[in-house]
Design an enzyme around this catalytic site. Structure first.
Site, PDB file in Angstrom:
ATOM      1  N   GLY A 129       0.811  -1.218   0.000  1.00  0.00           N
ATOM      2  CA  GLY A 129       0.000   0.000   0.000  1.00  0.00           C
ATOM      3  C   GLY A 129       0.837   1.257   0.000  1.00  0.00           C
ATOM      4  O   GLY A 129       0.324   2.366  -0.169  1.00  0.00           O
ATOM      5  N   ARG A 179      14.352  -0.603   0.731  1.00  0.00           N
ATOM      6  CA  ARG A 179      14.559  -1.890   1.394  1.00  0.00           C
ATOM      7  C   ARG A 179      15.124  -2.905   0.401  1.00  0.00           C
ATOM      8  O   ARG A 179      14.682  -2.975  -0.740  1.00  0.00           O
ATOM      9  CB  ARG A 179      13.230  -2.398   1.969  1.00  0.00           C
ATOM     10  CG  ARG A 179      13.354  -3.718   2.692  1.00  0.00           C
ATOM     11  CD  ARG A 179      12.183  -3.938   3.626  1.00  0.00           C
ATOM     12  NE  ARG A 179      10.915  -4.031   2.918  1.00  0.00           N
ATOM     13  CZ  ARG A 179       9.724  -4.023   3.537  1.00  0.00           C
ATOM     14  NH1 ARG A 179       9.650  -3.916   4.844  1.00  0.00           N
ATOM     15  NH2 ARG A 179       8.618  -4.113   2.829  1.00  0.00           N
ATOM     16  N   ASP A 225       1.685 -11.838   6.760  1.00  0.00           N
ATOM     17  CA  ASP A 225       2.183 -10.952   5.697  1.00  0.00           C
ATOM     18  C   ASP A 225       3.549 -10.390   6.045  1.00  0.00           C
ATOM     19  O   ASP A 225       4.218  -9.800   5.196  1.00  0.00           O
ATOM     20  CB  ASP A 225       1.193  -9.807   5.422  1.00  0.00           C
ATOM     21  CG  ASP A 225       0.825  -9.052   6.679  1.00  0.00           C
ATOM     22  OD1 ASP A 225       0.306  -9.687   7.614  1.00  0.00           O
ATOM     23  OD2 ASP A 225       1.067  -7.830   6.747  1.00  0.00           O
TER      24      ASP A 225
HETATM   25  P1  AMP Z   1       2.330  -3.130   8.057  1.00  0.00           P
HETATM   26  O1  AMP Z   1       1.652  -2.833   9.354  1.00  0.00           O
HETATM   27  O2  AMP Z   1       3.437  -2.171   7.718  1.00  0.00           O
HETATM   28  O3  AMP Z   1       2.719  -4.558   7.928  1.00  0.00           O
HETATM   29  O4  AMP Z   1       1.259  -2.848   6.923  1.00  0.00           O
HETATM   30  C1  AMP Z   1       0.084  -3.603   6.766  1.00  0.00           C
HETATM   31  C2  AMP Z   1      -0.624  -3.187   5.501  1.00  0.00           C
HETATM   32  O5  AMP Z   1      -0.966  -1.815   5.552  1.00  0.00           O
HETATM   33  C3  AMP Z   1       0.199  -3.354   4.227  1.00  0.00           C
HETATM   34  O6  AMP Z   1      -0.694  -3.726   3.209  1.00  0.00           O
HETATM   35  C4  AMP Z   1       0.757  -1.971   4.006  1.00  0.00           C
HETATM   36  O7  AMP Z   1       1.071  -1.735   2.664  1.00  0.00           O
HETATM   37  C5  AMP Z   1      -0.406  -1.105   4.458  1.00  0.00           C
HETATM   38  N1  AMP Z   1       0.043   0.214   4.909  1.00  0.00           N
HETATM   39  C6  AMP Z   1       0.696   0.530   6.047  1.00  0.00           C
HETATM   40  N2  AMP Z   1       0.929   1.853   6.122  1.00  0.00           N
HETATM   41  C7  AMP Z   1       0.386   2.399   5.006  1.00  0.00           C
HETATM   42  C8  AMP Z   1       0.273   3.742   4.488  1.00  0.00           C
HETATM   43  N3  AMP Z   1       0.781   4.789   5.137  1.00  0.00           N
HETATM   44  N4  AMP Z   1      -0.339   3.894   3.301  1.00  0.00           N
HETATM   45  C9  AMP Z   1      -0.846   2.855   2.622  1.00  0.00           C
HETATM   46  N5  AMP Z   1      -0.797   1.589   3.057  1.00  0.00           N
HETATM   47  C10 AMP Z   1      -0.185   1.351   4.222  1.00  0.00           C
HETATM   48 MG    MG Z   2       4.190  -5.375   6.924  1.00  0.00          MG
END
Ligand code: AMP
Ligand code: MG
Length: 505
Positions: A89, A173, A264
């Site tokens: 995202g 990354r 994930d």
């Molecule tokens: P994470 O908590 O980083 O593992 O993210 C979980 C999901 O939320 C993944 O699909 C990320 O791409 C999405 N995500 C986290 N932060 C953002 C953001 N600021 N904008 C868009 N998607 C996000």
């Molecule tokens: Mg993640």
């Protein structure tokens, strides 16, 4: 400068990813450049000379040759709940590049704009979490933990709004790949067996080419004809399992708490990924948790291997239809591999902990010695890292056996004689083994936070990252006492009682 990315993940087809360009930023400026990692990747830029160009490339404003940016699709169990629609995202996979050994590395921008997977998110990343990921992943790499790494941090000149505005950044990354358990779940949830087969073949080619050799396949062709036998699927699953054991063992060895072991955030390559809410343990307690949203302590320090097994069971479920059309038969074939995983982990844990107390080949009784030490540490709130550092130091001079007591480790006085007796015949070897298994410094939470605070304040004022670089220099040699090491060896005064970490930053 010759670098040419390729992106054959993109060729897997539309169901795997969205083709999408990074969203340009106003004023990219290079803040951190990981020169040792750049060298591994064959990127011959010079940080000072090429800073402007690097800022353009690693903000996504300009594309490196061969980049074909995509956002990858994946699902995932988040805190036990299945979410079928996650995906990148806020990340763009630019492509991958081979190192001198032919190993391919993904280069991914994070914080580089929205995609079809963004849901409510803004696609961006704040500077603090970007710097935190850089520090933590470099520390973990130096500690010998399999991990994704950061190549660059670029500030964007734009604000990111969380509970208030923050400076925005993009972090690059690098990973052996970004294929997650959740990637398999994405296709399984959609009943898309063809894509699953493609994904397994791609994964075998990328991560486990030895499986192709084992099966007598023609490796020059790769496994790209998309057919796959049930034995290949089982072998693939075994290979993924075998990557996870050293991963979790090394977390436990250094006191790392991942904090968000959702499926994930579990790579099939066995690399640490997602440094959002991670933290390090100070005083030993198996129940240690710092993540603000982990209310049930699902991802506590001492639960990480059972969670990994849970995640691997979710991966096994996606493979069922490819193992046998009869589900019970498929389960019967996958189940023993999971049971074996558990057993291998238990053995590995004994070997790892034995090494921390200087024993190379654990024997009967060593398990008890180790669990007694752990019980003492937990009961008396001993600092995990400091305890092993002190035990190691106690062996330097064979006449100096009581140095531990002198350093106020009196609570260990009943345990010490048993340990000293056990290693009496091989003290020099024990010392050597302990030196390489017990870091003298880890990226302690309070130090990381203090460095982040000063780096951000000083960056906004005058671009001064001296403190951060000093910290990194120490963290890059975690098994050696260097100048400044002693500044980062202390437990926090409050035992990190009020320390909380966050996801999705
Ligand atoms: P994470 O908590 O980083 O593992 O993210 C979980 C999901 O939320 C993944 O699909 C990320 O791409 C999405 N995500 C986290 N932060 C953002 C953001 N600021 N904008 C868009 N998607 C996000
Ligand atoms: Mg993640």
């Amino acid at each position: 400068m010759t670098i040419n990315l390729s992106n054959n993940y993109r060729d897997l087809g539309e169901s795997f990813s969205q083709k999408i360009m990074p969203d340009p930023v106003a004023q990219p400026s290079l803040l951190l450049w990981n020169a040792p990692l750049a060298q591994v990747l064959g990127l011959t830029f010079e940080q000072n000379k090429d800073a402007d160009l690097l800022a353009q490339y690693f903000s996504g404003n300009q594309l490196l040759a061969g980049s074909e940016p995509i956002a990858q699709a994946y699902s995932g169990h988040q805190f036990g709940q299945f979410n079928p629609q996650l995906g990148d995202g806020r990340a763009h996979l630019l492509g991958d590049v081979a190192d001198a050994d032919g190993q391919r590395w993904d280069i991914q921008l994070k914080g580089s704009g929205v995609s079809q997977f963004s849901r409510q998110g803004d696609g961006r990343c704040a500077l603090g979490p970007a710097l935190r990921e850089y520090i933590m992943s470099e520390a973990m790499f130096a500690l010998g933990v399999p991990t994704t790494r950061c190549l660059a941090v670029v500030t964007t000149g734009q604000s990111v709004y969380r509970d208030r505005p923050f400076a925005g950044a993009i972090v690059t990354r690098v990973a052996a790949s970004h294929i997650r358990v959740g990637t398999f779940q994405y296709f399984a949830a959609r009943g898309d067996t063809d894509s699953l087969k493609k994904l397994i073949n791609y994964s075998i080619n990328r991560h486990f080419p030895e499986l192709l050799v084992e099966l007598g396949a023609d490796t020059s062709k790769g496994a790209d004809d998309n057919e796959i036998s049930s034995q290949q699927v089982l072998n693939f699953f075994s290979a993924v399992l075998s990557k996870q054991i050293p991963l979790v063992l090394s977390w436990l060895r250094v006191g790392f708490i991942h904090g968000v072991m959702n499926t994930d955030n579990t790579t099939i390559s066995g690399e640490t990924i997602d440094y959002g809410p991670c933290a390090m343990m100070n005083t030993y307690h198996a129940e240690t948790v710092f993540s603000s949203i982990d209310r049930n302590s699902r991802y506590a320090f001492g639960k990480q291997i059972s969670i990994m097994q849970w995640n691997m069971t979710r991966l096994a479920e996606t493979l069922l239809p490819l193992v046998d059309s009869d589900e019970d038969d498929a389960v019967a074939q996958l189940q023993p591999l999971l049971a074996q995983f558990h057993q291998e982990f238990e053995q590995g844990y004994l070997i790892m902990m034995a090494a921390k107390i200087g024993i190379n080949e654990p024997e009967e009784g060593d398990g008890k010695l180790i669990s007694e030490l752990i019980a003492i540490m937990q009961k008396n709130s001993l600092d995990y890292t400091q305890t092993f550092t002190a035990l190691t130091a106690s062996l330097v001079d064979s006449l100096n056996d009581d140095s531990i007591e002198e350093s106020s480790f009196t609570v260990l006085s009943e345990w010490l004689p048993d340990w000293q007796k056990r290693i009496a015949g091989f003290k020099t070897a024990a010392h050597k083994l302990m030196l390489s298994n017990n870091p003298v410094v880890i990226p302690r939470n309070h130090d990381v936070e203090a460095i982040l605070a000063t780096s951000q304040a000083s960056y906004q004022e005058k671009g001064d990252l001296t403190a951060l670089h000093e910290f990194l220099a120490v963290l890059r040699q975690p098994y050696t006492t260097v100048e400044n090491t002693k500044n980062y060896q202390n437990s926090p005064a409050d035992g990190d009682e009020n320390y909380h970490t966050f996801c999705g930053t």
